[in-house]
Design a protein around this motif. Sequence first.
Motif, PDB file in Angstrom:
ATOM      1  N   ARG A   1       0.809  -1.219   0.000  1.00 17.87           N
ATOM      2  CA  ARG A   1       0.000   0.000   0.000  1.00 17.87           C
ATOM      3  C   ARG A   1       0.847   1.277   0.000  1.00 17.87           C
ATOM      4  NH1 ARG A   1      -1.785  -3.910   3.194  1.00 17.87           N
ATOM      5  NH2 ARG A   1      -0.394  -3.238   4.836  1.00 17.87           N
TER       6      ARG A   1
ATOM      7  N   ASP B   1      -1.471  -7.074   7.197  1.00 17.83           N
ATOM      8  CA  ASP B   1      -0.978  -5.922   7.960  1.00 17.83           C
ATOM      9  C   ASP B   1       0.501  -5.617   7.724  1.00 17.83           C
ATOM     10  OD1 ASP B   1      -3.493  -5.875   8.935  1.00 17.83           O
ATOM     11  OD2 ASP B   1      -2.967  -5.969  11.052  1.00 17.83           O
TER      12      ASP B   1
ATOM     13  N   PRO C   1       3.612  -4.147   6.541  1.00 18.53           N
ATOM     14  CA  PRO C   1       3.791  -2.994   5.662  1.00 18.53           C
ATOM     15  C   PRO C   1       4.798  -3.247   4.538  1.00 18.53           C
ATOM     16  CG  PRO C   1       4.208  -2.442   7.976  1.00 18.53           C
ATOM     17  CD  PRO C   1       4.193  -3.914   7.872  1.00 18.53           C
TER      18      PRO C   1
ATOM     19  N   ARG D   1       6.258   2.182   9.224  1.00 17.76           N
ATOM     20  CA  ARG D   1       5.123   2.373   8.312  1.00 17.76           C
ATOM     21  C   ARG D   1       3.851   1.766   8.924  1.00 17.76           C
ATOM     22  NH1 ARG D   1       4.385   0.206   3.502  1.00 17.76           N
ATOM     23  NH2 ARG D   1       3.405   2.085   2.722  1.00 17.76           N
ATOM     24  N   GLU D   2       2.794   2.407   8.908  1.00 20.32           N
ATOM     25  CA  GLU D   2       1.446   1.923   9.206  1.00 20.32           C
ATOM     26  C   GLU D   2       1.205   1.462  10.646  1.00 20.32           C
ATOM     27  OE1 GLU D   2       0.807  -0.988   6.076  1.00 20.32           O
ATOM     28  OE2 GLU D   2      -0.052   0.568   4.819  1.00 20.32           O
TER      29      GLU D   2
ATOM     30  N   ARG E   1      -1.556   3.438  12.370  1.00 20.10           N
ATOM     31  CA  ARG E   1      -2.815   3.199  11.649  1.00 20.10           C
ATOM     32  C   ARG E   1      -3.450   1.892  12.106  1.00 20.10           C
ATOM     33  NH1 ARG E   1      -3.049   1.937   5.183  1.00 20.10           N
ATOM     34  NH2 ARG E   1      -5.278   1.594   5.025  1.00 20.10           N
ATOM     35  N   TRP E   2      -2.658   0.812  12.109  1.00 16.53           N
ATOM     36  CA  TRP E   2      -3.195  -0.482  12.523  1.00 16.53           C
ATOM     37  C   TRP E   2      -3.532  -0.497  14.010  1.00 16.53           C
ATOM     38  CZ3 TRP E   2      -4.702  -1.101   8.218  1.00 16.53           C
ATOM     39  CH2 TRP E   2      -4.001  -1.507   7.089  1.00 16.53           C
TER      40      TRP E   2
END
Lengths: 179, 507
Positions: free
Chosen positions: B191, B298, B300, B429-430, B433-434
């Motif tokens: 992503r 999940d 990244p 990264r991320e 968010r998660w």
Amino acid sequence: MTTTAKVAGILLGAALCTLVIAGSRVPWTPVPDGSAAIRLSWRAVLPVVEECREPTADEVAHLPSHMRPAEICTGSPITFRLLFLLDGAVLLDELLVPGGSRSQRPVHVYHEFRVAPGTHRIEVELGPENAEVATAAGATTTSLDETVRLDPLDIVLITRVDGALVIRQSGLEAAPTRF
Amino acid sequence: MAPVDAWFNRLYTWKHNPLYQSGTIAVAMLAIMLVTGLYLVIFYRIGTPYESVVRISEQAWAGRWMRSLHRYAADVAVVAIAVHALRMFAQGRSWGPRTLAWVSGLFLLFLMYVCGWTGYVMVWDVQAQIMAVEGARVLDALPLFSAPIGRAFVGESPLPRAFFFLNLFLHIAVPIGVALALWMHVSRLARPALLPPKGLLWGSTGVLLALSLLWPAPLDAPADLLALPSRVSVDWFYGFWLPFSRSIPPWAAWAAILALGGIVMLAPVWTRPRESERVPKSFVKERFCTECDQCTQDCPYDAIRMIPRSDGRPGRVANVNPALCVSCGICAGSCAPMGVGPPLRTGRDQLDRVGTFIAEHTWGPRDVILVSCDHAASPAATGTALEGIPAFPVPCAGNLHSSVVEYLVRSGAGGVLVVACPPRDCWSREGPRWLTERLFHERPAELKERVDGRRVRVVHAAEAEVGRLVEAVDAFRGRVLAMDIAAAETDIAVDLECEIPADEVEV
């Protein structure tokens, strides 16, 4: 997020972009001393002294029919000497030797000299190093002896046209400033 | 870097912080260059390059600002790329599995310079002349050309159309290489974000457009090969090398290029920590894996895939590719059965640690506990402001398993505040968010319904945003005080029942 922060953010963004744009147009003087330049530049195929003979029967027999030459030639290059004098002082004394495995590649002359603006005497001599061999091959010496006037940032280009050394200067086409 | 980040966060919020978005800004600028370049190429003439650029600049409606926007976007792009590279370097994200991104990013920058060089030469004004002559002088030092290419610019004869055709061809073809390099640059990311948020995208485009209208790009006098260049406006972002290369011999310029290029290109080697200092890669305990596929979703870096099981049970099992794994541990937070993650950082390891943490600390039913990411604002950095508040550290907020939060809440804490990095600046990264998805939006491994969600909060605070952290703690304390008193459980058991005993495994 406060309105003040928003406004400050927009102003900072605009200021950073303006800074980048200002950096894309920085005034610069590449030749701060206002000097002028003399360039020597040309490409030439130098004459080669060739000795030719008919191939022997043995040489012919080893070659396919479509590759059999009428004559086999071996050439030796004529080395030329380039002499450049500015106001009587030697700035360049160079031997021009053709490149390539058979010494048949053209030679490239490419030099630039920074000089003070003003009037200068330019002498260029280009001739074979070994006069006897050169005469046999029909190679001759060419020379140039001119006085030119150079304003700041002017360039005088010395090049070779139809075997003769000529001067070129901006705004004067092929005609140099002569006295 | 941290104080500057914090300052920009205050002005733009973390979502629109241009420093966090430097990579996507560079891509946005490439898109602007593509659009404006398509317009400019319609009016450019290789037979009369300078005159055609003059005509473009004199177009009352579009030409002038189109050309300016094209040029300014190119400038902003190299600045954004440089900032992006600097950030990745400073954060130690330039080695291991990220080597490909580092090297392809440098190649992208190189292509940008090639493209910029051809773009400036196309104009054929005095700046173009300097760039062409100096570029040729440096290139002539290489034993590649049968004739010195610098001779083309001595003024012996006018430059042929073929030169400008080749230049135009390169200026159009090199961006194709840029696109390929960009694809390679993000190929190891799941992503990848290519464009900045809309506000930043249109804001930066609008500012550049306004500056293009108000302050159009300059056009110097036409090139004259039989005159040395006088005063000229140089684009310092693309022509910074000119003063250096003019003052040193070409071989020295190449030596400098090779030395600098080699040092930067080899950063993945000399920035790599010693083997003993590296965080081990994630691994999978096969008997815990329920084939839920969540860790593959999940991760990244797309480092996890599902493969057939090897323990005799039917189905598939997660498998970590060590060549792609950056040891971020985000997979550990995604795994409800706690069967994946780096050694000592799996969900089970975290539960062990938090058990010890609870045993070592005491708190009341109205107290707030902090769970803080190692890269976010540190409670210790707040001085005495947060003194006495227990803080449970985690290497990355995305690594945090929701069961740890459950454990803390059920142990009687008034509230648990998770301190995470701003999502756009997560080192893994991320992660943030998660984390938010897992705690509040039922993304597996979700925080169970039995946990009072009001007692859990997440704050995004960058390393230097200690003030923000203190504010968040104070605000959360106020909320906790307004709630009922938290009930403490003494015999807490979180879900670990997924493990199949070894004797039940069919071999």
